[in-house]
Motif scaffolding. Structure first.
Motif, PDB file in Angstrom:
ATOM      1  N   ILE A 178       0.872  -1.181   0.000  1.00 29.98           N
ATOM      2  CA  ILE A 178       0.000   0.000   0.000  1.00 29.98           C
ATOM      3  C   ILE A 178       0.907   1.229   0.000  1.00 29.98           C
ATOM      4  CG2 ILE A 178      -0.143   0.027   2.542  1.00 29.98           C
ATOM      5  CD1 ILE A 178      -3.093   0.826   2.203  1.00 29.98           C
ATOM      6  N   ALA A 179       0.477   2.278  -0.706  1.00 32.67           N
ATOM      7  CA  ALA A 179       1.349   3.446  -0.823  1.00 32.67           C
ATOM      8  C   ALA A 179       1.255   4.314   0.421  1.00 32.67           C
ATOM      9  CB  ALA A 179       0.983   4.250  -2.068  1.00 32.67           C
ATOM     10  N   VAL A 180       2.161   4.098   1.370  1.00 39.79           N
ATOM     11  CA  VAL A 180       2.097   4.883   2.611  1.00 39.79           C
ATOM     12  C   VAL A 180       2.533   6.317   2.388  1.00 39.79           C
ATOM     13  CG1 VAL A 180       2.518   2.858   4.068  1.00 39.79           C
ATOM     14  CG2 VAL A 180       4.428   4.341   3.464  1.00 39.79           C
ATOM     15  N   SER A 181       3.183   6.570   1.248  1.00 35.01           N
ATOM     16  CA  SER A 181       3.681   7.922   1.025  1.00 35.01           C
ATOM     17  C   SER A 181       2.612   8.868   0.476  1.00 35.01           C
ATOM     18  CB  SER A 181       4.883   7.888   0.080  1.00 35.01           C
ATOM     19  OG  SER A 181       4.490   7.356  -1.163  1.00 35.01           O
ATOM     20  N   LYS A 182       1.442   8.317   0.148  1.00 32.60           N
ATOM     21  CA  LYS A 182       0.343   9.211  -0.237  1.00 32.60           C
ATOM     22  C   LYS A 182       0.008  10.116   0.924  1.00 32.60           C
ATOM     23  CE  LYS A 182      -2.089   7.315  -4.061  1.00 32.60           C
ATOM     24  NZ  LYS A 182      -3.270   6.559  -4.493  1.00 32.60           N
ATOM     25  N   TRP A 183      -0.475  11.312   0.610  1.00 29.65           N
ATOM     26  CA  TRP A 183      -0.792  12.251   1.671  1.00 29.65           C
ATOM     27  C   TRP A 183      -1.839  11.655   2.609  1.00 29.65           C
ATOM     28  CZ3 TRP A 183       1.335  15.830   4.238  1.00 29.65           C
ATOM     29  CH2 TRP A 183       0.584  16.681   5.052  1.00 29.65           C
ATOM     30  N   LYS A 184      -2.910  11.133   2.031  1.00 24.74           N
ATOM     31  CA  LYS A 184      -3.951  10.501   2.832  1.00 24.74           C
ATOM     32  C   LYS A 184      -4.126   9.088   2.312  1.00 24.74           C
ATOM     33  CE  LYS A 184      -8.679  11.402   4.219  1.00 24.74           C
ATOM     34  NZ  LYS A 184      -8.759  11.665   5.654  1.00 24.74           N
ATOM     35  N   LEU A 185      -4.121   8.120   3.203  1.00 23.67           N
ATOM     36  CA  LEU A 185      -4.285   6.721   2.795  1.00 23.67           C
ATOM     37  C   LEU A 185      -5.693   6.516   2.260  1.00 23.67           C
ATOM     38  CD1 LEU A 185      -2.678   4.568   5.629  1.00 23.67           C
ATOM     39  CD2 LEU A 185      -1.786   4.983   3.346  1.00 23.67           C
ATOM     40  N   ASN A 186      -5.793   6.162   0.996  1.00 28.16           N
ATOM     41  CA  ASN A 186      -7.123   5.948   0.428  1.00 28.16           C
ATOM     42  C   ASN A 186      -7.486   4.480   0.487  1.00 28.16           C
ATOM     43  OD1 ASN A 186      -8.429   8.301  -0.246  1.00 28.16           O
ATOM     44  ND2 ASN A 186      -7.111   8.624  -2.031  1.00 28.16           N
ATOM     45  N   THR A 187      -7.852   4.047   1.681  1.00 26.86           N
ATOM     46  CA  THR A 187      -8.171   2.634   1.810  1.00 26.86           C
ATOM     47  C   THR A 187      -9.177   2.442   2.934  1.00 26.86           C
ATOM     48  OG1 THR A 187      -7.213   0.442   2.077  1.00 26.86           O
ATOM     49  CG2 THR A 187      -6.247   2.188   3.388  1.00 26.86           C
ATOM     50  N   SER A 188      -9.728   1.260   3.015  1.00 27.96           N
ATOM     51  CA  SER A 188     -10.729   0.990   4.050  1.00 27.96           C
ATOM     52  C   SER A 188     -10.059   0.912   5.411  1.00 27.96           C
ATOM     53  CB  SER A 188     -11.419  -0.330   3.764  1.00 27.96           C
ATOM     54  OG  SER A 188     -10.495  -1.392   3.913  1.00 27.96           O
ATOM     55  N   LEU A 189     -10.850   1.141   6.447  1.00 29.36           N
ATOM     56  CA  LEU A 189     -10.342   1.002   7.814  1.00 29.36           C
ATOM     57  C   LEU A 189      -9.844  -0.424   8.028  1.00 29.36           C
ATOM     58  CD1 LEU A 189     -10.014   2.104  10.723  1.00 29.36           C
ATOM     59  CD2 LEU A 189     -12.390   1.459  11.138  1.00 29.36           C
TER      60      LEU A 189
END
Lengths: 459, 459
Positions: free
Chosen positions: B128-139
Motif C-alpha cells: 500500500i502506498a504509505v507515502s500518499k498524503w492521505k491513505l485511500n483505503t478501508s479502515l
C-alpha cells in the motif's frame, strides 16, 4: 445555565504554602488525616498527615473559649471532648488555627487550633500503627494490609521515588526526540515465548497477556524512529523469589538508526544520569527519610559476558560451571567485583550467548555464538536487558527457522522487516527492581505498590 | 576496561537542527527512510521520512563525479543506478550533501546529495502506498496493515497528538500535587462488575483483567490525597461499535478533601485547558496536517441528567422513553443542543440515576434516586465518567447490601473505609475516544494504535 471554568481557590491552605513563611501569625484552615493524637492533659497535640508531610496542631485548654466547633460535626465544648469523641486516628479533618513557629515540630511550625471540623470518622481502630516511623512488622502483614500500611510515611515515600524514576525516564527520552507509545497488553502471542505466559480466552480465540511490548515497540521504530513506553507486563513465573513478580512495570525504549548496541547503553546511562539528578532535586525529602544515597552514574563500566565470568571466577575462586549462562550468584559476584575494583554500583555485561537470547537478538558477526546485547546489573541484580535487534527480513527468517519457529505465526510482526526497517536496538528496565536496588530493599515486593505473585492476587 | 559515559554526538544531523538555518550551505549527513523516489531523468528526488517530518534530497547528474558511494553499500556509479538498485522505497539510508534553500521543498530546504549510504533494504515492495498524503483505503485494510500504514505521515500524526494529550494530563496533574500511581491489572474482582470482564486462570485461582483502577486509586487517595494513572483497562464488550474497544487507555484521577463533585469537574476543565494549550504550542505541525481546530474549553456548561433529557426532548421533539438512561442518540442530541445554544463542544451532564451507577457512587442526599456524579460529553460522545464516592464505611456496606452484594468479597477494598477515608471523588477518561472526537474521526479504531475488538487480536 451553570458553567465550569476551572479550579477555584480552596478555603484550605496547603503545606507548601505554609512553608513559605507567608502565613506565620495568620489564621489558616488545613485539611488532613489525623496521624496521631497525644493528649498531655493541659494540651493535646494532633499530628495531621498530608500528602507532602506531617503538621503539628495544638489544642490548648485556654483555646476552649475560642473554639468554634461547627454545628454538624462537633458536639463537645472542649478540645479534649472532641478528641475523645469523633476525633480519632485516621479521622479526616479541617483544622482552623494560627500558624506559629515551633522549632520542635515538623517543618518548624505548628497550628494553634481554634476550630476542628471532622470530615470523616473511621469505623474501627487501625489494626497496625501506621504512624510509627518505621513499620515494625513482617512483609507478609505489610502486604496483607497494603491499603493501610501504605499510609505510613516511610512506605509511601518509596513510591514517590518510584514516581520520580518514571518521570525522569519519560522526560529525558522526550527531550531526546522519543515518542511515547501505547501498545496492547492482550496479544495473540507473547514476544518472549516459553512457558511463563498467562493465557486467556478472547471471544473463543486463544490470547495471551503481553510479556513485553517488544514486537510493538520495534514496529513503532518504523514509524517514529525512537519510541518509549512505561507500562505493565505479565510473566507467569511459577517460582516465588525475592526478585520476581508476575506483573511488573517495564520501562521500554527502542531506537532506530543506531551505529551499534553501545548507543543503547549510552542512552540508558544518560537517562540514569537524568533520573538521579531529578531525584536529588525534587525528591530530596523522600531520599532523606529513606536514608538513600544516590549512586554515581557518571560512568558505567562495560565488560563482556565471557570476561565477566572469568574475572569473578578468578577473584572469588569459583569454578565456571556453565559457560553459556549466568547464575544469580555469579551476577551478584560480578556486581561485587565492579564495586570493589571500580567503585561502581552498575555494570553493563555485554555479548550474551545467542542461545540465551530471543530470536530477534542480533548475533555478533565476529562470533555468532554471542549476541550484540547487554544486561545492566545494579548492585549485582539484573535490572535491564537490551541490545541490537535483527532488522533484515531474510536474516530474521533464517534465525527463526534455525530455531524451529514458524514465521507464519508471527507474520504481522515480520511484516515490518519485509517492508523495511532501519538498524535498531533498545531495552527494557524492570521498574520495581530498579527501585528496590536504589532503596536497598531486599525484596522486590517492598517496592511494588500492589504486588502480584504466585500466592498474591489481593489487595 | 571500557566505560559508558552518556550520549555521544552522532555524525548525522536532525531535522530540527537543519531548520535553525545554521547548516544552510554546509555539508551534513542525514538518516531516514526513503519515503518516495521520483526519477526525473536529469535529476532524482528522494524524499526522506524522519520522525519530525519529510526532507527532500536531490541527486543531479552533475553530482555523479562528486558522489562517493561507500564501498560496502553502494555498487553503482551514478545516482540513477543506485536508485534502481538498493535504493527503494522504505530502504533506510544516510544521505550526505549540502543544505540548500528550496522554497518548493518541505520546510523550504533540500539536500544536494553527494553520497548515499544504504543501511537496509526491504525484501518486498509495500502493499500500500504509505507515502500518499492521505491513505485511500478501508479502515479494515488500514488496521490489517497497521505496522506499515502507521508510517503514513497523517496516520502517525494522530498518535503524536494522542501522546500530547497524555503528557498534558500528567503534567497538569503533577502541577496540582497529584502523585502518579501504578496499580495492578490482574485483579481478583473487577470494579465495575457485570458480564464484560476477561477472566483468566491465575495459578489455579480465578482472576480478572481490571476494568478500571477504581478500587486502587481510591485506596491511594488515603495515601497521597491526590493520585492519577494513565494505563490500560480491559472490557469484554461483545458488541462491535464505532466507539467501543476491548482494551483502552483510561486516564484516571482521584482526589481527596473535595467540597463536592463539582471540584472534580473543575479539575477536569482546568486539565483540558492545559492540554489544549500544550497541543497548540508543541503539536502545531500535527494539528495543521490533520486540519484540527482545537475546541474552546474556557468554560464548559453543566446540566443535570433530568434537565438534559427534557431540553432535547423539547427542542428535537423526541419523546423520553426511559427516564433513567441515556440512549446514544440522546447523548448525541445533548451534544448538538449545547453546540447550537451555547457554542460549546463539551457539556457536563450531572446527577445520573443511582441505578445506572456503580455501588461506590455517592447518592444525592437531596434525592437518592440520583447520584453526585457526571459524564462529560464531547461532541455528543461520553468521554468521561466521574463523581463523588461514598467514603463512610457504614454507608457503603448499606448500599452494597441493598444491591445484594456480599461485602466479604471486597474486604480488601472496603478496608480503606473501615479505617477512615476523606471525602473524595474522581474520574476516568477514555483516551482513544477523546482523541477520536478531537480529530473528528468517526471510529475509535482510527485513534487506537493497535485496536482490540471482538474480531481483532492482531497486529
Amino acid at each position: 445555565m451553570e458553567f465550569i471554568k476551572g479550579i477555584q481557590k480552596k478555603e484550605t491552605t496547603e503545606l507548601a504554602d505554609l512553608l513559605t513563611g507567608a502565613y506565620t501569625g495568620k489564621t489558616v484552615a488545613v485539611s488532613g488525616a489525623v496521624h496521631t493524637i497525644r493528649d498531655m492533659g493541659e494540651v493535646s497535640f494532633i499530628i495531621l498527615r498530608k500528602a507532602e508531610g506531617l503538621i503539628q496542631c495544638v489544642c490548648e485548654r485556654s483555646l476552649e473559649g475560642a473554639a468554634q466547633p461547627s454545628a454538624d460535626d462537633c458536639h463537645g465544648d472542649s478540645c479534649e471532648e472532641r478528641a475523645s469523641d469523633r476525633l480519632k486516628e485516621e479521622s479526616t479533618v479541617i483544622v482552623t488555627g494560627t500558624v506559629s513557629p515551633e522549632p520542635r515540630a515538623p517543618h518548624g511550625l505548628e497550628i494553634r487550633v481554634s476550630e476542628i471540623r471532622v470530615l470523616s470518622v473511621p469505623a474501627e481502630v487501625l489494626p497496625i500503627a501506621v504512624s510509627k516511623w518505621k513499620l515494625n512488622t513482617s512483609l507478609e502483614t505489610k502486604l496483607a494490609l497494603r491499603p493501610i500500611t501504605l499510609r505510613n510515611p516511610m512506605e509511601r515515600a518509596k513510591f514517590r521515588i518510584q514516581e520520580g524514576i518514571v518521570r525522569g525516564f519519560r522526560d529525558f527520552l522526550h527531550s531526546q526526540n522519543f515518542t511515547e507509545i501505547r501498545t496492547p497488553k492482550i496479544v495473540a502471542r507473547g514476544a518472549e515465548g516459553g512457558s511463563n505466559v498467562f493465557r486467556l480466552d478472547y471471544f473463543s480465540k486463544k490470547a495471551e497477556l503481553g510479556q513485553s511490548p517488544q514486537f510493538y515497540k520495534q514496529t513503532m521504530v518504523g514509524v517514529y524512529d525512537r519510541v518509549f513506553e512505561a507500562a505493565p507486563v505479565f510473566r507467569a513465573e511459577k517460582h516465588n523469589t525475592t526478585r520476581h513478580l508476575n506483573e511488573y512495570t517495564s520501562l521500554d525504549f527502542e531506537m532506530g538508526y543506531i551505529d551499534g548496541f553501545e548507543e543503547v547503553m549510552a542512552m540508558e546511562t544518560a537517562m540514569l544520569q537524568y533520573v538521579m539528578k531529578l531525584l536529588s532535586k525534587e525528591y530530596e525529602k523522600e531520599l532523606l527519610m529513606l536514608k538513600v544515597t544516590l549512586p554515581d552514574v557518571s560512568k558505567i563500566p562495560a565488560v563482556t559476558f565471557k570476561q565477566a565470568k572469568e574475572l569473578v571466577s578468578e577473584k572469588y575462586s569459583r569454578p565456571i560451571r556453565n559457560p553459556y549462562d549466568l547464575e544469580p550468584e555469579e551476577e551478584n559476584l560480578i556486581g561485587r567485583y565492579f564495586k570493589e575494583e571500580f567503585g561502581s554500583d552498575f555494570v553493563f555485561v555485554t555479548h550474551y550467548p545467542s542461545k540465551k537470547r530471543p530470536f530477534y537478538a542480533m548475533d555478533d558477526p565476529q562470533d555468532p555464538k554471542y549476541t550484540l546485547s547487554f544486561d545492566l546489573l545494579f548492585r549485582g541484580l539484573e535490572i535491564t536487558t537490551g541490545g541490537q535487534r535483527i532488522h533484515d527480513y531474510d536474516a530474521i527468517i533464517k534465525k527463526m527457522e534455525a530455531r524451529g519457529m514458524d514465521p507464519e505465526e508471527l507474520a504481522s510482526y515480520l511484516m515490518i522487516f519485509k517492508y523495511g526497517m532501519p538498524p535498531h536496538g533498545g531495552l527494557g528496565i524492570g521498574l520495581e527492581r530498579l527501585t528496590m536496588r536504589l532503596l536497598n530493599e531486599q525484596n522486590v515486593r517492598e517496592t511494588t505498590m500492589f504486588p502480584r505473585d504466585v500466592t498474591r492476587l489481593e489487595p
